[in-house]
Design an enzyme around this catalytic site. Structure first.
Site, PDB file in Angstrom:
ATOM      1  N   THR A 420     -61.013  31.763 -45.616  1.00 21.67           N
ATOM      2  CA  THR A 420     -62.078  31.005 -44.953  1.00 21.67           C
ATOM      3  C   THR A 420     -63.475  31.562 -45.206  1.00 21.67           C
ATOM      4  O   THR A 420     -64.467  30.926 -44.847  1.00 21.67           O
ATOM      5  CB  THR A 420     -61.834  30.949 -43.425  1.00 21.67           C
ATOM      6  OG1 THR A 420     -61.785  32.297 -42.921  1.00 21.67           O
ATOM      7  CG2 THR A 420     -60.526  30.241 -43.105  1.00 21.67           C
ATOM      8  N   ILE A 499     -59.478  42.231 -54.728  1.00 20.06           N
ATOM      9  CA  ILE A 499     -60.761  42.034 -55.406  1.00 20.06           C
ATOM     10  C   ILE A 499     -61.845  42.936 -54.821  1.00 20.06           C
ATOM     11  O   ILE A 499     -62.756  43.368 -55.521  1.00 20.06           O
ATOM     12  CB  ILE A 499     -61.195  40.557 -55.291  1.00 20.06           C
ATOM     13  CG1 ILE A 499     -60.123  39.619 -55.856  1.00 20.06           C
ATOM     14  CG2 ILE A 499     -62.540  40.337 -55.987  1.00 20.06           C
ATOM     15  CD1 ILE A 499     -59.813  39.843 -57.324  1.00 20.06           C
ATOM     16  N   THR A 500     -61.742  43.239 -53.550  1.00 19.59           N
ATOM     17  CA  THR A 500     -62.805  43.938 -52.805  1.00 19.59           C
ATOM     18  C   THR A 500     -63.225  45.236 -53.479  1.00 19.59           C
ATOM     19  O   THR A 500     -62.383  46.046 -53.889  1.00 19.59           O
ATOM     20  CB  THR A 500     -62.323  44.262 -51.381  1.00 19.59           C
ATOM     21  OG1 THR A 500     -61.775  43.079 -50.798  1.00 19.59           O
ATOM     22  CG2 THR A 500     -63.472  44.785 -50.530  1.00 19.59           C
ATOM     23  N   GLU A 501     -64.529  45.442 -53.588  1.00 26.30           N
ATOM     24  CA  GLU A 501     -65.065  46.731 -54.020  1.00 26.30           C
ATOM     25  C   GLU A 501     -65.781  47.385 -52.846  1.00 26.30           C
ATOM     26  O   GLU A 501     -66.095  46.739 -51.855  1.00 26.30           O
ATOM     27  CB  GLU A 501     -66.017  46.565 -55.203  1.00 26.30           C
ATOM     28  CG  GLU A 501     -67.245  45.735 -54.933  1.00 26.30           C
ATOM     29  CD  GLU A 501     -68.155  45.645 -56.154  1.00 26.30           C
ATOM     30  OE1 GLU A 501     -68.380  46.681 -56.810  1.00 26.30           O
ATOM     31  OE2 GLU A 501     -68.635  44.532 -56.438  1.00 26.30           O
ATOM     32  N   GLU A 612     -62.333  53.796 -69.653  1.00 27.19           N
ATOM     33  CA  GLU A 612     -63.636  54.353 -69.315  1.00 27.19           C
ATOM     34  C   GLU A 612     -63.505  55.860 -69.179  1.00 27.19           C
ATOM     35  O   GLU A 612     -62.406  56.397 -69.079  1.00 27.19           O
ATOM     36  CB  GLU A 612     -64.127  53.782 -67.969  1.00 27.19           C
ATOM     37  CG  GLU A 612     -64.410  52.298 -67.965  1.00 27.19           C
ATOM     38  CD  GLU A 612     -64.826  51.800 -66.582  1.00 27.19           C
ATOM     39  OE1 GLU A 612     -64.753  52.599 -65.617  1.00 27.19           O
ATOM     40  OE2 GLU A 612     -65.236  50.633 -66.476  1.00 27.19           O
ATOM     41  N   HIS A 651     -69.009  52.298 -61.726  1.00 24.84           N
ATOM     42  CA  HIS A 651     -67.716  52.392 -61.068  1.00 24.84           C
ATOM     43  C   HIS A 651     -67.551  53.753 -60.409  1.00 24.84           C
ATOM     44  O   HIS A 651     -67.938  54.776 -60.976  1.00 24.84           O
ATOM     45  CB  HIS A 651     -66.581  52.204 -62.091  1.00 24.84           C
ATOM     46  CG  HIS A 651     -66.480  50.813 -62.608  1.00 24.84           C
ATOM     47  ND1 HIS A 651     -65.798  50.500 -63.758  1.00 24.84           N
ATOM     48  CD2 HIS A 651     -66.972  49.642 -62.148  1.00 24.84           C
ATOM     49  CE1 HIS A 651     -65.876  49.199 -63.985  1.00 24.84           C
ATOM     50  NE2 HIS A 651     -66.579  48.663 -63.014  1.00 24.84           N
TER      51      HIS A 651
END
Length: 692
Positions: A420, A499-501, A612, A651
């Site tokens: 939502t 997905i959250t960072e 990386e 990152h």
């Protein structure tokens, strides 16, 4: 956020760890300084580096009249390239014994390490194997009484000192959790003749993600340790690191920014900075970035390198148009745009009709233009030649077999956690447009609603009663995201894509410990997700670069994934699956885990690994390939090879260690038979050769 000694001791004091009294003194205050602290005084330079004592950065005075000249001498010092912004004045301490004590988050061991040493010192690791005792503390369990006792007995303390030692260590550990610390080091920890424990020196590092979530932590940030440019960028939410070159750099996405920095440095067009605009390259950020580079005398030209994924190049071009205000840029700017709305973005900039603005069709064209702008007096900075190794052949078959399968396709039923919210709704619609089979959503207290034709439930447990669920995707704010991962795992959802960072590292350490026996495969956090080209996507990846084919792409970076997929597609090489494993220090599914599945994935004929700096994910993969005889070609590219040691580049996991380094990583991969690509330009042709 690395703290100096003064701020570290303020935090220790807040946590209940005994510290000496101390006062901060800044340049210009030395003549008027007064204090009731008893003599002798120790004047201690506050810099973010070790070795202050050897460099003359700690001085003793026994007479208050000596203070001004001694303080000025310290202010004039430069210690390992750092000026002394202020000093801490402390009274001398009586020392009966001194020790070493630290708590550090270990990326390799995925826990907190408690280390105690019978002796302290600047080179604690060189004081002998018997000096240190290192114990692992697992979250959420925490510090155990037996670990306190083991540390106590290792130090050879007296029985009556146990209570005070236990109280100090417990306070330090609780302070670590309460303030999101990645490191809390006391060196030395002393015992006074009165049997009191005191943290005589200290070093603290705060998790940037925790600092972002707790505004109160801003009080511990010392702006004097950063350049004005770094402070301006920080205030604007930009990821910025100052470098010694002359080409100003602006890129969207940390992985692509690192790769671009490397390309410039290896091309003898040395970068003057690392600047990641992130996914919100609006006019305010663009204007701040441009002003930073325009005002920097070291910058002679600017390279803006963008790949439009979720971010639209057209919107960035409009932001840049607004930032320039119709005028020619103060310094030459070379712009390369690719991906979403790139053509319209370049057209907007071209139609400005201003001088000093150059359009490049690709990265190599941009390099050619920058070469014409190179000043005659440009500083020469030597970087090692990038490693370029063809595949070394397949590892020998050792009879290893895996039962793991990938199992995600167009029919996989997907649940959206946080459906939502704004991001949840946006990407639910985009996933649906690609054909993803989204069957349910979860938002607490929003159950019974419907979003984009998808029923919403209060919990995964509710949703499972009505639906089979093959995967969950998590769009939940950082404070609650770790618990959302745990909810998916406790309900044994086969895949959970986070997905959250910006999730606090302690939170993910605790969750991964809690769910270690769950069958759920967690992707991320801080991942763009998964796409099976032509079938489904569970993530935020743009769809335009991807096309079905035989090559799996595994990556620690979102923008690098899009960039490489686009190059492969342009070379008529499709992808069987693409997975962003995440850019954080603590993630779920690793390169090794994916290879376990890919070896049984008939559609995959070769694998591209986009790595990386930082961590051992790529080395672990190389070891796995050798040990198990993985028989599919592996093509690899590592971003950030020219990064300065110890600096975080976008990152949280992309930090080049001061020991080891990139050469060891590349050599390990080469020995495992990986084809090493020196730049993004060579990935497609190397992959094509591997498929022959």
């Amino acid at each position: 956020m690395l703290l100096n000694e003064h701020k570290s001791k303020q935090l220790f004091d807040k946590a209940g760890v005994p510290v000496p009294e101390g006062v901060a003194v800044f340049p210009g205050e030395e003549d008027s300084f007064k204090t009731d602290l008893p003599l002798p005084w120790f004047l201690k330079s506050q810099v973010l580096t070790g070795g202050r004592g050897k460099a003359g950065g700690i001085l003793r005075i026994d007479d208050t009249n000596d203070f001004p000249q001694t303080a000025r001498a310290l202010f004039d010092l430069e210690i390992r390239g750092q000026r002394v912004p202020f000093i801490r004045v402390e009274p001398g301490a009586a020392i009966a014994r001194e020790f070493y004590l630290s708590l550090t988050v270990s990326r390799e061991r995925r826990c907190i390490l408690l280390s105690v040493g019978r002796e302290g010192g600047v080179e604690i690791e060189n004081l002998g194997a018997d000096n240190l005792l290192v114990q692992e503390i697992r979250l959420p369990g925490g510090l155990a009484p037996n670990q306190i006792r083991a540390a106590f007995f290792h130090l050879g303390l007296e029985k009556e000192q146990l209570k005070d030692f236990a109280a100090l260590l417990t306070s330090l550990f609780n302070g670590m959790l309460d303030n999101g610390l990645l490191m809390a080091e006391i060196n030395p920890l002393i015992i006074t003749p009165d049997n009191e424990f005191v943290a005589l020196d200290g070093k603290v590092e705060i998790d940037d993600n925790y600092a972002d979530l707790d505004p109160g932590m801003e009080a511990f940030y010392q702006r004097e340790h950063a350049t004005p440019e770094e402070n301006t960028a920080r205030d604007a939410g930009l990821s910025f690191v100052k470098l010694p070159g002359w080409v100003g750099l602006m890129v969207n996405g940390a992985g692509l920014a690192m790769a671009t920095m490397d390309l410039l440095n290896f091309s003898q067009l040395s970068a003057s900075n690392f600047l990641d605009l992130g996914g919100a390259a609006d006019q305010k950020r663009m204007q701040t970035g441009l002003e930073l580079l325009f005002d920097d005398r070291q910058v002679k030209a600017i390279f803006i390198n963008l790949f439009g994924g979720i971010l639209s190049c057209e919107k960035v071009a409009l932001a840049m148009k607004g930032a320039l205000g119709g005028a020619s840029p103060k310094k030459p700017i070379v712009v390369r745009m690719s991906g979403k709305d790139a053509e319209s973005g370049l057209r907007i900039l071209k139609d400005l009709g201003v001088d000093n603005l150059h359009m490049a069709k690709d990265m190599q064209s941009a390099i050619t233009i920058l070469e014409t702008l190179k000043p005659a007096d440009a500083a020469v900075i030597d970087f090692p030649t990038p490693m370029d190794r063809p595949a070394g052949g397949k590892p020998a078959d050792c009879g290893y077999r895996s039962n793991a399968t990938f199992g995600i396709d167009r029919d996989t039923p997907i649940l959206v956690q946080g459906i939502t919210g704004r991001e949840g709704q946006l990407h639910t619609r985009l996933m649906q447009e690609y054909g993803a089979n989204i069957v349910a959503g979860v938002t607490p207290f929003k159950g019974g609603q419907e979003v984009l034709g998808v029923p919403v439930y209060n919990s995964i447990a509710e949703a499972k009663r009505a639906h089979d669920i093959g995967a969950s995707i998590i769009f939940v704010p950082p404070r609650m995201a770790a618990d959302a991962v745990a909810e998916a795992a406790f309900n044994e959802i086969p895949w959970a894509v986070c997905i959250t960072e910006g999730i606090v590292q302690h939170d993910m350490l605790a969750v991964f410990e809690q769910i270690k026996h769950s069958p759920t495969r967690v992707v991320g956090p801080n991942t763009p997700g998964i796409i099976v080209p032509g079938q489904t996507k569970i993530g935020i990846l743009p769809t335009m670069p991807f096309t079905p084919g035989p090559v799996a792409v595994l990556s620690r970076s979102g923008t690098l994934t899009y960039e490489v997929a686009d190059r492969l597609t342009a070379a008529n090489i499709g992808q069987s699956l693409c997975v962003g494993i995440g850019g954080d220090p603590f993630i779920g599914v690793s390169f090794v885990d994916m290879f376990e599945m890919i070896r049984n994935h008939d559609e995959t004929k070769a694998v591209v690994v986009l790595g990386e700096i930082g961590g051992r994910a790529e080395e672990n993969l190389a070891d796995y390939v050798m040990e198990t005889g993985f028989d599919k070609p592996v093509i690899s590219f590592i971003a950030g090879q020219t990064a300065p040691p110890g600096k975080r580049l976008g990152h949280a996991g992309a930090i080049l260690e001061k020991s080891g380094g990139i050469e060891s990583k590349l050599l390990t991969m080469s020995k495992a038979g990986f084809a090493i690509c020196p730049s993004l330009e060579t990935v497609a042709i190397t992959t094509a050769n591997a498929l022959k």
